[in-house]
Design a protein around this motif. Structure first.
Motif, PDB file in Angstrom:
ATOM      1  N   ARG A 179      -6.379  37.207  -4.726  1.00 58.62           N
ATOM      2  CA  ARG A 179      -5.574  37.119  -3.792  1.00 58.62           C
ATOM      3  C   ARG A 179      -5.817  36.357  -2.433  1.00 58.62           C
ATOM      4  O   ARG A 179      -7.042  36.151  -2.236  1.00 58.62           O
ATOM      5  N   PRO A 180      -4.819  36.071  -1.983  1.00 59.61           N
ATOM      6  CA  PRO A 180      -5.162  35.242  -0.801  1.00 59.61           C
ATOM      7  C   PRO A 180      -5.507  35.936   0.557  1.00 59.61           C
ATOM      8  O   PRO A 180      -5.223  37.238   0.593  1.00 59.61           O
ATOM      9  N   LEU A 181      -6.710  35.577   1.258  1.00 60.69           N
ATOM     10  CA  LEU A 181      -7.160  36.295   2.502  1.00 60.69           C
ATOM     11  C   LEU A 181      -7.107  35.255   3.671  1.00 60.69           C
ATOM     12  O   LEU A 181      -7.784  34.283   3.754  1.00 60.69           O
ATOM     13  N   THR A 182      -6.022  35.443   4.418  1.00 55.23           N
ATOM     14  CA  THR A 182      -5.862  34.514   5.674  1.00 55.23           C
ATOM     15  C   THR A 182      -6.827  35.000   6.849  1.00 55.23           C
ATOM     16  O   THR A 182      -6.409  35.990   7.187  1.00 55.23           O
ATOM     17  N   VAL A 183      -7.668  34.018   7.400  1.00 53.76           N
ATOM     18  CA  VAL A 183      -8.365  34.346   8.405  1.00 53.76           C
ATOM     19  C   VAL A 183      -7.825  34.040   9.893  1.00 53.76           C
ATOM     20  O   VAL A 183      -7.528  32.790   9.922  1.00 53.76           O
ATOM     21  N   TYR A 184      -7.936  34.815  10.753  1.00 52.74           N
ATOM     22  CA  TYR A 184      -7.631  34.523  11.933  1.00 52.74           C
ATOM     23  C   TYR A 184      -8.788  34.899  12.849  1.00 52.74           C
ATOM     24  O   TYR A 184      -9.258  35.962  12.800  1.00 52.74           O
ATOM     25  N   VAL A 185      -9.219  33.763  13.807  1.00 54.49           N
ATOM     26  CA  VAL A 185     -10.133  33.948  14.813  1.00 54.49           C
ATOM     27  C   VAL A 185      -9.568  33.820  16.132  1.00 54.49           C
ATOM     28  O   VAL A 185      -8.970  33.003  16.545  1.00 54.49           O
ATOM     29  N   ASP A 186      -9.691  35.251  16.945  1.00 53.62           N
ATOM     30  CA  ASP A 186      -9.240  35.364  18.088  1.00 53.62           C
ATOM     31  C   ASP A 186      -7.656  35.034  18.055  1.00 53.62           C
ATOM     32  O   ASP A 186      -7.230  34.488  19.139  1.00 53.62           O
ATOM     33  N   LYS A 187      -6.958  35.470  16.909  1.00 53.11           N
ATOM     34  CA  LYS A 187      -5.693  35.271  16.776  1.00 53.11           C
ATOM     35  C   LYS A 187      -5.019  33.850  16.668  1.00 53.11           C
ATOM     36  O   LYS A 187      -3.818  33.740  16.436  1.00 53.11           O
ATOM     37  N   ARG A 188      -6.080  33.170  16.100  1.00 52.77           N
ATOM     38  CA  ARG A 188      -5.640  31.558  15.743  1.00 52.77           C
ATOM     39  C   ARG A 188      -5.914  31.696  14.327  1.00 52.77           C
ATOM     40  O   ARG A 188      -7.208  31.917  13.785  1.00 52.77           O
ATOM     41  N   GLU A 189      -4.801  31.186  13.436  1.00 51.75           N
ATOM     42  CA  GLU A 189      -5.150  31.165  12.102  1.00 51.75           C
ATOM     43  C   GLU A 189      -6.016  29.790  11.894  1.00 51.75           C
ATOM     44  O   GLU A 189      -5.749  28.894  12.481  1.00 51.75           O
ATOM     45  N   LEU A 190      -7.178  30.030  10.780  1.00 52.18           N
ATOM     46  CA  LEU A 190      -7.997  29.260  10.719  1.00 52.18           C
ATOM     47  C   LEU A 190      -7.957  28.633   9.055  1.00 52.18           C
ATOM     48  O   LEU A 190      -7.968  27.551   8.876  1.00 52.18           O
ATOM     49  N   VAL A 191      -7.946  29.619   8.077  1.00 56.05           N
ATOM     50  CA  VAL A 191      -7.900  29.086   6.827  1.00 56.05           C
ATOM     51  C   VAL A 191      -7.218  30.219   5.769  1.00 56.05           C
ATOM     52  O   VAL A 191      -7.545  31.504   6.334  1.00 56.05           O
ATOM     53  N   THR A 192      -6.907  30.006   4.990  1.00 56.67           N
ATOM     54  CA  THR A 192      -6.689  31.072   3.838  1.00 56.67           C
ATOM     55  C   THR A 192      -7.745  30.850   2.563  1.00 56.67           C
ATOM     56  O   THR A 192      -7.799  29.859   1.932  1.00 56.67           O
TER      57      THR A 192
END
Length: 286
Positions: free
Chosen positions: A44-57
């Protein structure tokens, strides 16, 4: 006299404990033309947001997603300590991980502008130059006996795992001698080692890697060698082989890289001075 807790000590990040099924049942047709049900690993994909900024899936099995995210940030060199993170919240309903830092990540746009897609299942990636900071890594003195190596291989053989029930995943583990400290499986070995890096950071006292051995079922690429070294682990063992660049980095670092480790067979690609041979054990019955 009662010990008084140090109220000024920085806190470890707060982590959710998001759960997701690790396998999925599907219907297949076997060699006799019969229909049967088998289990395959979930992905499954997990999209990582750092301080509300999309970083990577990240494509992941989803076993320990919070530790995966923490270790990913560590191994990408985006944070210097677990204490830089306030919280990591994973929500599988939207396949997202929200990371809240304490003070932000300095120059995050610049530091994540260049990406190297690495070799391996699922294609891992690292930000910036793959060899950045390697020259600054100094691995601690550590040795492993041949008997301990055999103990590690046997412990993995006996370990109950998703691979045994569903296949198609890689496993990574952290040992202290023959003692298994933690075991992680994921669809990519880069995810599994990141999860272990996150686990190490969450241990009391910020667990050091000097007396540890890292094990992986996958091959030892430059990415795996560098990440192990960044974790301070000077000895790595693989059930598989090693790439040319992984070998070059291991030699540069003085890291002991052992591959093709099954039953009582193995080859030591680099750092043989860290391996205490007991050759009489090779001929003994397992």
């Amino acid at each position: 006299m009662t010990d008084v807790p140090d109220l000024a000590a920085p806190a470890l990040p707060r982590l959710t404990q998001a759960q997701a099924p690790l396998t999925h049942a599907v219907e297949v047709v076997n060699e006799r033309g019969e229909r049967e049900q088998v289990h395959i690993p979930a992905e499954r994909p997990l999209t990582v947001y750092v301080d509300k900024r999309e970083l990577v899936t990240l494509m992941t099995l989803g076993a320990l997603p919070e530790l995966l995210v923490l270790g990913y940030l560590r191994n990408q060199r985006l944070v210097q300590s677990a204490h830089d993170i306030e919280s990591i919240t994973v929500d599988w309903e939207v396949n997202a991980a929200a990371v809240k830092t304490r003070s932000g990540i300095e120059r995050i746009d610049e530091r994540t502008a260049a990406r190297v897609v690495t070799t391996g299942c699922g294609q891992g990636s690292v930000f910036g130059g793959l060899m950045d900071e390697v020259d600054r890594i100094a691995l601690p003195a550590a040795q492993l006996t041949q008997a301990q190596l055999y103990g590690i291989v046997n412990a993995i053989r006996l370990k109950e795992s998703t691979y045994k029930s569903a296949g198609s995943v890689h496993g990574c583990a952290l040992f202290r001698g023959e003692e298994l400290l933690t075991f992680v499986e994921d669809v990519g070995r880069h995810n599994a080692i990141d999860t272990i890096a996150g686990w190490m950071w969450m241990q009391a006292g910020d667990m050091a890697g000097g007396d540890k051995v890292f094990y992986t079922t996958g091959r030892l690429t430059s990415e795996m060698v560098i990440k192990s070294a960044q974790m301070g682990v000077p000895i790595v063992v693989s059930r598989s082989g090693m790439t040319q660049m992984g070998h070059a980095v291991a030699q540069q670092l003085g890291l002991c890289a052992i591959g093709r480790a099954t039953n009582r067979r193995f080859v030591c690609y680099s750092g043989a001075d860290r391996l205490l041979l007991q050759t009489e054990l090779a001929a003994a019955n397992p």
